[in-house]
Design a protein around this motif. Structure first.
Motif, PDB file in Angstrom:
ATOM      1  N   GLN A  27       0.843  -1.186   0.000  1.00 48.12           N
ATOM      2  CA  GLN A  27       0.000   0.000   0.000  1.00 48.12           C
ATOM      3  C   GLN A  27       0.881   1.240   0.000  1.00 48.12           C
ATOM      4  OE1 GLN A  27      -2.553  -0.321   3.357  1.00 48.12           O
ATOM      5  NE2 GLN A  27      -3.914  -1.748   2.372  1.00 48.12           N
ATOM      6  N   THR A  28       0.725   2.059  -1.017  1.00 46.83           N
ATOM      7  CA  THR A  28       1.473   3.309  -1.111  1.00 46.83           C
ATOM      8  C   THR A  28       0.566   4.386  -1.677  1.00 46.83           C
ATOM      9  OG1 THR A  28       2.283   2.819  -3.334  1.00 46.83           O
ATOM     10  CG2 THR A  28       3.697   2.155  -1.491  1.00 46.83           C
ATOM     11  N   GLY A  29       1.032   5.585  -1.600  1.00 41.71           N
ATOM     12  CA  GLY A  29       0.310   6.717  -2.170  1.00 41.71           C
ATOM     13  C   GLY A  29       1.287   7.608  -2.903  1.00 41.71           C
ATOM     14  N   SER A  30       0.828   8.767  -3.294  1.00 44.06           N
ATOM     15  CA  SER A  30       1.703   9.703  -3.991  1.00 44.06           C
ATOM     16  C   SER A  30       1.268  11.129  -3.677  1.00 44.06           C
ATOM     17  CB  SER A  30       1.666   9.464  -5.498  1.00 44.06           C
ATOM     18  OG  SER A  30       0.379   9.743  -6.009  1.00 44.06           O
ATOM     19  N   ILE A  31       2.179  12.042  -3.904  1.00 44.58           N
ATOM     20  CA  ILE A  31       1.895  13.467  -3.802  1.00 44.58           C
ATOM     21  C   ILE A  31       2.207  14.052  -5.169  1.00 44.58           C
ATOM     22  CG2 ILE A  31       2.538  15.654  -2.724  1.00 44.58           C
ATOM     23  CD1 ILE A  31       3.404  14.043  -0.248  1.00 44.58           C
ATOM     24  N   ARG A  51       8.970  15.422   3.392  1.00 50.74           N
ATOM     25  CA  ARG A  51       9.581  14.804   4.568  1.00 50.74           C
ATOM     26  C   ARG A  51       8.488  14.165   5.424  1.00 50.74           C
ATOM     27  NH1 ARG A  51      14.810  16.131   6.091  1.00 50.74           N
ATOM     28  NH2 ARG A  51      15.804  17.627   4.709  1.00 50.74           N
ATOM     29  N   SER A  52       8.858  13.056   6.066  1.00 50.74           N
ATOM     30  CA  SER A  52       7.944  12.364   6.952  1.00 50.74           C
ATOM     31  C   SER A  52       8.749  11.470   7.879  1.00 50.74           C
ATOM     32  CB  SER A  52       6.956  11.511   6.163  1.00 50.74           C
ATOM     33  OG  SER A  52       6.130  10.771   7.036  1.00 50.74           O
ATOM     34  N   ASN A  53       8.183  11.173   9.034  1.00 47.12           N
ATOM     35  CA  ASN A  53       8.862  10.247   9.937  1.00 47.12           C
ATOM     36  C   ASN A  53       8.769   8.803   9.453  1.00 47.12           C
ATOM     37  OD1 ASN A  53       6.188   9.797  10.497  1.00 47.12           O
ATOM     38  ND2 ASN A  53       6.368  10.009  12.699  1.00 47.12           N
ATOM     39  N   VAL A  54       8.005   8.545   8.401  1.00 48.66           N
ATOM     40  CA  VAL A  54       7.914   7.194   7.839  1.00 48.66           C
ATOM     41  C   VAL A  54       8.934   6.971   6.726  1.00 48.66           C
ATOM     42  CG1 VAL A  54       5.486   6.915   8.463  1.00 48.66           C
ATOM     43  CG2 VAL A  54       6.083   7.816   6.207  1.00 48.66           C
ATOM     44  N   PRO A  76       2.163   5.267   3.650  1.00 52.81           N
ATOM     45  CA  PRO A  76       1.164   6.065   4.363  1.00 52.81           C
ATOM     46  C   PRO A  76       1.794   6.826   5.533  1.00 52.81           C
ATOM     47  CG  PRO A  76       0.354   3.841   3.997  1.00 52.81           C
ATOM     48  CD  PRO A  76       1.801   3.851   3.610  1.00 52.81           C
ATOM     49  N   GLY A  77       1.350   8.053   5.738  1.00 54.80           N
ATOM     50  CA  GLY A  77       1.858   8.863   6.840  1.00 54.80           C
ATOM     51  C   GLY A  77       1.559  10.333   6.605  1.00 54.80           C
ATOM     52  N   ALA A  78       1.963  11.164   7.549  1.00 54.17           N
ATOM     53  CA  ALA A  78       1.818  12.616   7.438  1.00 54.17           C
ATOM     54  C   ALA A  78       3.099  13.175   6.823  1.00 54.17           C
ATOM     55  CB  ALA A  78       1.577  13.226   8.805  1.00 54.17           C
ATOM     56  N   TYR A  79       2.944  14.099   5.882  1.00 52.88           N
ATOM     57  CA  TYR A  79       4.082  14.657   5.154  1.00 52.88           C
ATOM     58  C   TYR A  79       4.101  16.178   5.255  1.00 52.88           C
ATOM     59  CZ  TYR A  79       5.001  10.143   3.067  1.00 52.88           C
ATOM     60  OH  TYR A  79       5.317   8.823   2.898  1.00 52.88           O
ATOM     61  N   THR A  80       5.313  16.718   5.246  1.00 48.04           N
ATOM     62  CA  THR A  80       5.524  18.150   5.107  1.00 48.04           C
ATOM     63  C   THR A  80       6.180  18.355   3.752  1.00 48.04           C
ATOM     64  OG1 THR A  80       5.864  18.400   7.483  1.00 48.04           O
ATOM     65  CG2 THR A  80       6.695  20.157   6.078  1.00 48.04           C
ATOM     66  N   VAL A  81       5.613  19.234   2.947  1.00 46.89           N
ATOM     67  CA  VAL A  81       6.131  19.468   1.600  1.00 46.89           C
ATOM     68  C   VAL A  81       6.682  20.893   1.535  1.00 46.89           C
ATOM     69  CG1 VAL A  81       5.603  19.454  -0.862  1.00 46.89           C
ATOM     70  CG2 VAL A  81       4.437  17.865   0.659  1.00 46.89           C
TER      71      VAL A  81
END
Length: 87
Positions: A27-31, A51-54, A76-81
């Motif tokens: 399972q993956t996603g994209s930005i 960036r993400s802690n994952v 999956p996770g929270a990201y800062t762009v």
């Protein structure tokens, strides 16, 4: 259930159970998006950093000639762009 049906049902059950972990693990996603200026014009050459802690480190790409960018296959996770344009 007859003895003739037990073996195929058990085989199918084990086969499906063996496939379950790889399906979940993939399972993956994209930005993705388009970088534009305040006037709506596209901005090529913008460095896009997620960036993400994952992630073990940041994922980086550069926007294309029409301002598009894509960061595929992200877990999956929270990201800062962060968007950076030189000059």
């Amino acid at each position: 259930m007859s003895a003739r049906l037990v073996r195929p049902v058990l085989f199918l059950s084990f086969f499906l159970a063996a496939l379950a972990p790889p399906i979940v693990a993939q399972q993956t996603g994209s930005i993705s998006g388009r970088v534009t200026a305040t006037d709506g014009s596209v901005l090529p050459g913008v460095t896009v950093e997620a960036r993400s802690n994952v992630l073990p480190g940041p994922r980086v790409t550069v926007s294309s000639a029409n301002g598009d960018y894509q960061l595929p296959a992200l877990p999956p996770g929270a990201y800062t762009v962060k968007f950076t344009l030189q000059g």
